[in-house]
Design a protein around this motif. Sequence first.
Motif: not given
Lengths: 339, 339
Positions: A49-51, A53-54, A57, A114-115
Amino acid sequence: MATIEDVARSAGLSRTTVSRVINDHPYVSIAKKKKVKEAMEELGYVPNSAARSLRNQRTGMIAVLIPRVMNPFFSQLIETLELAAAESFYQLIICQTQYSAKKELTYLNLLKTKQVDGVILTSAENDWSAIEGFTEYGPVILCNEFDERANVPMIYMDQQEAGYKATRHLIEQGHRKIAYCCGRFRSNVASAREEGFMMALHEAGLAFDEQYAFREAITSSDGTEIFRSIRGDSGRPTAIFTGSDEVAAGIVSEALRHGWSIPRDLAVTGFDNQVITELMNPRITTVEQPVREMALKTMEVLLERIRNRQYTGTERHQFSMKLIVRESTHMQAELAGIQ
Amino acid sequence: MATIEDVARSAGLSRTTVSRVINDHPYVSIAKKKKVKEAMEELGYVPNSAARSLRNQRTGMIAVLIPRVMNPFFSQLIETLELAAAESFYQLIICQTQYSAKKELTYLNLLKTKQVDGVILTSAENDWSAIEGFTEYGPVILCNEFDERANVPMIYMDQQEAGYKATRHLIEQGHRKIAYCCGRFRSNVASAREEGFMMALHEAGLAFDEQYAFREAITSSDGTEIFRSIRGDSGRPTAIFTGSDEVAAGIVSEALRHGWSIPRDLAVTGFDNQVITELMNPRITTVEQPVREMALKTMEVLLERIRNRQYTGTERHQFSMKLIVRESTHMQAELAGIQ
DNA sequence: CTGAAAGCGCTAACAC
DNA sequence: GTGTTAGCGCTTTCAG
């Protein structure tokens, strides 16, 4: 940890195709779709999910700022907000400001970094001018909070009406000297409520004695203290308006222990319609806030704003409250209650 | 939205140097450090956390799985957990399972998808065999929960001892017929507590009448129901052990409304030492759980495990509870209470 | 329908 | 001390 690359390789396809399957895009042949699904299954693949999100956006997270979780009003709010969020596949981050303006700013920073995709502010500690700057980074919604200057959605209750109704009820019971308690919301919530309180007094031609204003009352032990402080007075009030069921329960409980009769010796109103008001004996008159409805409306508006990337622009949803008369203020209710 | 690249360009330096300043690495000259800070300030730069998460393989988020926020025991837990997490710059994500095994699995998936660095499980709905698989993706801590088979840290209270102590106290007051209430934890918490209860009965040579077991009691209105159901019985119990202060309060409240005298006609014990136990009249005897201590220990162990990337391996921290005797079970206490 | 490749914003070898 | 560069894992043009 398997990546999309691993899946692609294992299925003998490209990352693109795998991504299309993950996101349910059209234009993937049934055969390949199946192949991809098998590979994902076999490798125990789960998208990182980090990928995402990045890349997208968007985090799928929402921050809720509250003073404290233990305050039943706020935990009730949280409960419904979480349910609504989960339904739309959003996660809720709990942020306790503990009535600290500094902590509030720290948490608002989650929006900048952007958290989170949005923030729900339930009890502002900072002046609006300090908060406004954050609205360019994402949607901020005021829920239970209100500010004339805020150019964001506001979902709130008519506190003035509530203060007025409860006070008016006490006056109708014949009370002429009424004490006032509220918690330390530095916000407009408390002041609107107090306006309503004063309005009712004024209308009835009654004066308010500042000696009987308690503006730092939050817990039931604050209620206990308040009772003790008025107990001995000869010119003491015959009724107390409180902004919290816990404070009201504290007052009632202590009064009973001192052999007082409620409401004969002292009438008390609470606020929130928490469980405790029905457990006390006498039951406590209180104001019911439509917490659930507010929470749902808040989430609806927030998700809408996130979707449209529309961060500013005011929008007001006002809810009405309901006075619930019980035995702590009303003899008749007491009689009815005994059955 | 300014990026690290923008800052680097504006300061006439490389991304590396800027990154070093952000992360407070050594080997950056004071002059350049200052330059970078100025550029960050000017551009209103804030590091993007999705990018950091992706790069660092760490999110700074922790998921807490609870049945419901409104349950005071759990909101108290959440409150302390959040404070402890914030102190270490971690964010807490609230996950309400609503006693659903399926929802629990959905939330455990946050660990797989790397949305959180760790999970705190406070009341497992699934069998351990279904949960075990997640432990390879990150630390899972049992807090308030316990399972013999679990190969992860467990922070829990000695429920058996608590059940035993409270029941024994009732027996010492002369009770021979004691009812039993518990909520619907499908977990080992309830069964351990019940074991303690039974052990005390056994030891005193008393039998338990299954007719007076209420195993779905959670709210105060469940308490009300329970009172009504035993009210008319001729062979009814003279005391009730409950696993929740709210249930106890519901029973006491309803009994008083029916003109019963507590503890003379019925003795009642609660569980948790919530505020309500001190507000009721008579005050309610209860069991105090060291929630704060447990929460702090849980966070300590979890952060340690995250740091060391050590996900499996058992580790047990057992806490003791304290029986608090008040007037709902003890005449003497009642007299002392009136003062 | 499918794949190659660019890049989201950041950090950490590694070279200088 | 400082910069170059290669990714972290994913989505999405764009070209075929």
